[in-house]
Scaffold this active site. Structure first.
Site, PDB file in Angstrom:
ATOM      1  N   SER A  57     -47.932  87.629  27.177  1.00  0.00           N
ATOM      2  CA  SER A  57     -47.654  86.207  28.155  1.00  0.00           C
ATOM      3  C   SER A  57     -46.344  85.359  27.038  1.00  0.00           C
ATOM      4  O   SER A  57     -45.525  85.406  27.207  1.00  0.00           O
ATOM      5  CB  SER A  57     -49.124  85.495  28.211  1.00  0.00           C
ATOM      6  OG  SER A  57     -48.714  84.455  29.585  1.00  0.00           O
TER       7      SER A  57
ATOM      8  N   ASP B 247     -48.585  90.073  39.472  1.00  0.00           N
ATOM      9  CA  ASP B 247     -47.819  89.212  38.260  1.00  0.00           C
ATOM     10  C   ASP B 247     -46.299  88.147  38.540  1.00  0.00           C
ATOM     11  O   ASP B 247     -46.274  88.936  38.916  1.00  0.00           O
ATOM     12  CB  ASP B 247     -47.496  89.725  36.760  1.00  0.00           C
ATOM     13  CG  ASP B 247     -47.163  88.264  35.469  1.00  0.00           C
ATOM     14  OD1 ASP B 247     -47.491  87.103  36.507  1.00  0.00           O
ATOM     15  OD2 ASP B 247     -47.016  88.969  34.635  1.00  0.00           O
TER      16      ASP B 247
ATOM     17  N   HIS C 111     -50.864  89.282  35.767  1.00  0.00           N
ATOM     18  CA  HIS C 111     -51.065  88.666  33.628  1.00  0.00           C
ATOM     19  C   HIS C 111     -52.357  88.493  33.312  1.00  0.00           C
ATOM     20  O   HIS C 111     -53.101  88.826  34.570  1.00  0.00           O
ATOM     21  CB  HIS C 111     -49.836  87.589  34.505  1.00  0.00           C
ATOM     22  CG  HIS C 111     -50.066  86.578  33.722  1.00  0.00           C
ATOM     23  ND1 HIS C 111     -48.834  87.196  33.040  1.00  0.00           N
ATOM     24  CD2 HIS C 111     -50.685  86.152  32.616  1.00  0.00           C
ATOM     25  CE1 HIS C 111     -48.943  86.542  31.979  1.00  0.00           C
ATOM     26  NE2 HIS C 111     -49.668  85.278  31.488  1.00  0.00           N
TER      27      HIS C 111
END
Length: 307
Positions: A153, A251, A281
């Site tokens: 991320s 995501d 995600h």
């Protein structure tokens, strides 16, 4: 395929976020409360907390050594958390799995967080620790060959930015970049990428949450137009290290990661893009106990061994 049923079942029980402004201190405490006790964590040959004395200052690091070998390749790992969450503790299990599966030493970086530390403090810490590993290689047991940067991320954002910054400075020791569902474009215009609309709600990370979650970083001076803030905006990607870009089907950030992989290939960089079906995600951090998602560590091993 639909969202993985075990992920969907978990999300159905997850409480709605509190109304009002986000409280970073309270949210960090909530994350830390879910860290398993030490005796329940994956055992390794050695795990050591150190302070890296770098040009950026004193940076906490945790070093994971998978075996008793005299030297290892090294992965420098940057945790995710929208630049204001996450720690050595919250991502300890990810670093342990990386070390165990790849056989490489993992150096996890406790970089400074927004909003208390303004841009580019966190990025500076990550960049400085990579250079510290190279400088202290003999002491750390680095084999002098593999030196990868990795992150999930926002940590994937830092990994891409560090690789680019190192290239521009003529530091050529980084051999690989590993980006797990990276946040690479901090301009959250929903018309930019179809995944921002297709995966807007119901999959964990929601498109409407991107601006408030990243506001701590952006309000600290990070400009979304700056390629060190939004690596996908870098005009020339030639000469960057080989990349593994892992994305998740559900995501909102899926398409920017895949665009980055395509642009790397167009620039002549050996880049592999792997989309995980049914995943949302954060699956490496939160759902890698599901066998088909734990496979990401084996894929990482094979990528490192093959490039």
């Amino acid at each position: 395929m639909p969202l993985h049923p075990e992920i969907a079942s978990f999300l159905a029980t997850f409480p709605a976020p509190p109304e009002g402004p986000l409280d970073p201190v309270a949210m960090r405490a909530g994350d830390e409360a879910h860290v398993p006790p030490l005796q329940e964590r994956l055992p390794l040959h050695a795990v050591e907390d150190l302070t890296a004395r770098t040009a950026s200052g004193a940076v906490p690091v945790r070093i994971y050594t998978p075996s008793a070998a005299d030297s290892h390749g090294v992965i420098v790992y940057f945790h995710g958390g929208a630049f204001f969450l996450g720690s050595l503790e919250t991502h300890d299990h990810v670093a342990r799995s990386l070390a165990a599966e790849t056989g490489l030493k993992v150096v996890s970086v406790g970089y400074r967080l927004a909003p208390e530390a303004a841009f580019p403090a966190g990025l500076d810490d990550c960049h400085a620790v990579v250079r510290w590993v190279a400088e202290q290689g003999e002491t750390l047991g680095w084999d002098g060959r593999t030196l990868a940067v990795a992150g999930d991320s926002s940590g994937g954002n830092f990994a891409a930015a560090v690789a680019a910054r190192a290239h521009d400075e003529g530091f050529d020791r980084i051999t690989h970049q590993i980006l797990y569902y990276p946040s690479l474009d901090l301009d959250f215009d929903v018309d930019r990428y179809p995944s921002l609309r297709e995966n807007a709600v119901g999959n964990g990370l929601e498109t409407a949450g991107l601006k408030p979650f990243n506001a701590f970083y952006l309000d600290s001076g990070a400009d979304p137009a700056d390629p060190l803030v939004s690596p996908v905006k870098r005009p020339d990607l030639t000469g960057l290290p080989p990349a593994l870009v892992v994305t998740a089907e559900f995501d909102p950030l899926r398409d920017e990661g895949e665009l980055y992989g395509r642009r790397l290939r167009e620039a002549g960089v050996d880049a592999t893009v792997a989309r995980y079906p049914g995943a949302g995600h954060g699956f490496v951090q939160h759902f890698s106990w599901i066998p088909e998602y734990h496979e990401v560590f084996a894929r990482t091993r094979d990528f490192l061994a093959g490039h």
